[in-house]
Design a protein around this motif. Structure first.
Motif, PDB file in Angstrom:
ATOM      1  N   LEU A  81     -40.398  13.336   5.396  1.00 27.68           N
ATOM      2  CA  LEU A  81     -40.805  14.629   4.835  1.00 27.68           C
ATOM      3  C   LEU A  81     -39.946  15.077   3.654  1.00 27.68           C
ATOM      4  O   LEU A  81     -39.988  16.250   3.275  1.00 27.68           O
ATOM      5  N   TRP A  82     -39.202  14.175   3.079  1.00 26.44           N
ATOM      6  CA  TRP A  82     -38.461  14.498   1.852  1.00 26.44           C
ATOM      7  C   TRP A  82     -39.487  14.596   0.724  1.00 26.44           C
ATOM      8  O   TRP A  82     -39.989  13.604   0.219  1.00 26.44           O
ATOM      9  N   LEU A  83     -39.785  15.825   0.300  1.00 25.11           N
ATOM     10  CA  LEU A  83     -40.876  16.053  -0.642  1.00 25.11           C
ATOM     11  C   LEU A  83     -40.433  16.310  -2.081  1.00 25.11           C
ATOM     12  O   LEU A  83     -41.274  16.301  -2.979  1.00 25.11           O
ATOM     13  N   ASP A  84     -39.166  16.557  -2.306  1.00 24.49           N
ATOM     14  CA  ASP A  84     -38.744  16.865  -3.685  1.00 24.49           C
ATOM     15  C   ASP A  84     -38.006  15.700  -4.336  1.00 24.49           C
ATOM     16  O   ASP A  84     -37.115  15.903  -5.157  1.00 24.49           O
ATOM     17  N   ARG A  85     -38.400  14.500  -4.006  1.00 28.56           N
ATOM     18  CA  ARG A  85     -37.730  13.318  -4.576  1.00 28.56           C
ATOM     19  C   ARG A  85     -37.799  13.293  -6.102  1.00 28.56           C
ATOM     20  O   ARG A  85     -36.925  12.721  -6.757  1.00 28.56           O
ATOM     21  N   GLU A  86     -38.824  13.896  -6.673  1.00 25.03           N
ATOM     22  CA  GLU A  86     -38.982  13.870  -8.131  1.00 25.03           C
ATOM     23  C   GLU A  86     -38.196  14.977  -8.821  1.00 25.03           C
ATOM     24  O   GLU A  86     -38.143  15.026 -10.045  1.00 25.03           O
ATOM     25  N   VAL A  87     -37.623  15.886  -8.065  1.00 22.80           N
ATOM     26  CA  VAL A  87     -36.807  16.952  -8.641  1.00 22.80           C
ATOM     27  C   VAL A  87     -35.427  16.389  -8.968  1.00 22.80           C
ATOM     28  O   VAL A  87     -34.818  15.679  -8.169  1.00 22.80           O
ATOM     29  N   SER A  88     -34.926  16.705 -10.152  1.00 26.67           N
ATOM     30  CA  SER A  88     -33.662  16.144 -10.596  1.00 26.67           C
ATOM     31  C   SER A  88     -32.517  16.562  -9.684  1.00 26.67           C
ATOM     32  O   SER A  88     -32.358  17.759  -9.391  1.00 26.67           O
ATOM     33  N   PRO A  89     -31.693  15.632  -9.227  1.00 24.75           N
ATOM     34  CA  PRO A  89     -30.589  15.982  -8.324  1.00 24.75           C
ATOM     35  C   PRO A  89     -29.462  16.739  -9.021  1.00 24.75           C
ATOM     36  O   PRO A  89     -28.578  17.265  -8.334  1.00 24.75           O
ATOM     37  N   ASP A  90     -29.473  16.785 -10.352  1.00 28.37           N
ATOM     38  CA  ASP A  90     -28.383  17.502 -11.031  1.00 28.37           C
ATOM     39  C   ASP A  90     -28.695  18.971 -11.239  1.00 28.37           C
ATOM     40  O   ASP A  90     -27.906  19.706 -11.841  1.00 28.37           O
ATOM     41  N   GLY A  91     -29.835  19.442 -10.737  1.00 28.55           N
ATOM     42  CA  GLY A  91     -30.151  20.855 -10.822  1.00 28.55           C
ATOM     43  C   GLY A  91     -30.941  21.277 -12.037  1.00 28.55           C
ATOM     44  O   GLY A  91     -31.295  22.454 -12.159  1.00 28.55           O
ATOM     45  N   THR A  92     -31.235  20.350 -12.964  1.00 30.93           N
ATOM     46  CA  THR A  92     -32.053  20.695 -14.106  1.00 30.93           C
ATOM     47  C   THR A  92     -33.518  20.669 -13.679  1.00 30.93           C
ATOM     48  O   THR A  92     -33.922  19.838 -12.872  1.00 30.93           O
ATOM     49  N   TRP A  93     -34.295  21.591 -14.213  1.00 33.28           N
ATOM     50  CA  TRP A  93     -35.706  21.682 -13.851  1.00 33.28           C
ATOM     51  C   TRP A  93     -36.524  20.925 -14.882  1.00 33.28           C
ATOM     52  O   TRP A  93     -36.397  21.168 -16.061  1.00 33.28           O
TER      53      TRP A  93
END
Length: 321
Positions: A309-321
């Motif tokens: 259920l990890w759904l935000d895999r495409e969100v940058s891990p460094d916090g940039t949107w």
């Protein structure tokens, strides 16, 4: 692990406050309750060892709501007869109008509204435009020297700015941020488990304060909350609503509630020092506190059962949107 009544005690990062592993948030909480119920809930929480209260003045940027929730908390904790040394306050310093509205001014207002002399720790909020990180570090440390803040952390900062703050504080002999308050849950893992923040968690330089762990209540089974909830990085909220059924199914396998499973998942992260949640009923508090035992007995199994259920895999891990 040291115990105090029901809740465990952990340190909120190196040099940070020692406090309960669970914390009660103030956004959309105390101002939605009958006052007598708020007094009773706060009393019960402290008696059960939940002593961290995340209390903020919501008055700027996307939080320009002018809520009375912080004022109500101060009135309620006094009505409950709870001495200041029995609980810890985690406040907010906003960057939406900073430096036009500086930290000294913000703190004066916030402390007066709650009716206290200091915060045990403070979170410097997120931002839309890159801030002057060095000045932030200097200004926070000025408030620490004045005895108005004990320590500080950051809220969903871009990792490069966190690095700048840590490096500048080290060079100048100043107090660095000691924890990061991040959106972290079953479905949102990229920042908390990614490399940019992970190196600080792995080294012990930062602790993790998990926030928005229920996605506004969706992961706890309330798929369509009627109140304002947090931001949606990655635009994945509809997928999260669908995933709530899977969370409920996993919870049933362990004889637990969805809320308990969501909290246990967060506790399984080795850097987690504190999990924030909002409750408005005594039965919600009791249910959430039971997540501690669930985690101790089944934390690894719950984590494995929810891995898909990890759904935000495409969100940058460094916090940039």
């Amino acid at each position: 692990m040291e115990e105090r009544r029901t809740a465990a005690i952990r340190q909120l990062g190196p040099g940070g406050v020692r406090t309960s592993v669970f914390g009660l948030g103030s956004w959309n909480t105390w101002d939605r309750m009958d006052f007598a119920d708020a007094v009773a809930l706060i009393s019960t929480a402290v008696e059960q060892g939940v002593t961290l209260f995340d209390v903020a003045h919501y008055n700027m940027g996307p939080h320009a709501e002018q809520a009375r929730t912080d004022i109500i908390f101060g009135e309620a904790v006094r009505a409950a007869g709870i001495d200041r040394e029995r609980y810890q306050l985690c406040g907010k310093l906003w960057l939406w109008e900073y430096p036009r509205t500086g930290f000294a001014e913000q703190l004066t207002t916030s402390l007066e509204r709650v009716g206290v002399a200091h915060l045990d720790t403070a979170v410097v909020g997120d931002y839309l435009e890159r801030p002057d990180v060095r000045q932030i570090v200097l200004d926070v440390n000025e408030q620490i020297r004045a005895g108005r803040i004990g320590s500080w952390g950051v809220n969903n900062w871009i990792a490069a700015d966190l690095e700048s703050a840590v490096d500048f504080a080290a060079r100048e002999g100043l107090a660095p941020p000691c924890f990061a308050q991040l959106k972290y849950s079953i479905v949102r893992r990229s920042m908390a488990e990614g490399g940019p923040y992970g190196r600080y968690f792995d080294s012990g330089a930062l602790a993790l304060q998990a926030s928005d762990v229920f996605e506004g209540g969706i992961l706890a089974g309330r798929k369509h909350p009627q109140r304002k909830i947090g931001a949606d990085p990655g635009n994945i909220r509809e997928r999260i609503r669908a995933a709530a059924d899977d969370v409920a199914a996993v919870a049933a396998e362990f004889g637990a509630t969805a809320a308990q499973v969501a909290i246990a998942f967060c506790l399984e992260h080795p850097a987690t020092a504190n999990v924030l949640f909002g409750v408005s009923r005594a039965e919600q508090l009791a249910d959430n506190l039971a997540a501690l035992r669930l985690w101790r007995e089944h934390g690894a199994q719950i984590r494995a059962a929810l891995e898909h259920l990890w759904l935000d895999r495409e969100v940058s891990p460094d916090g940039t949107w």
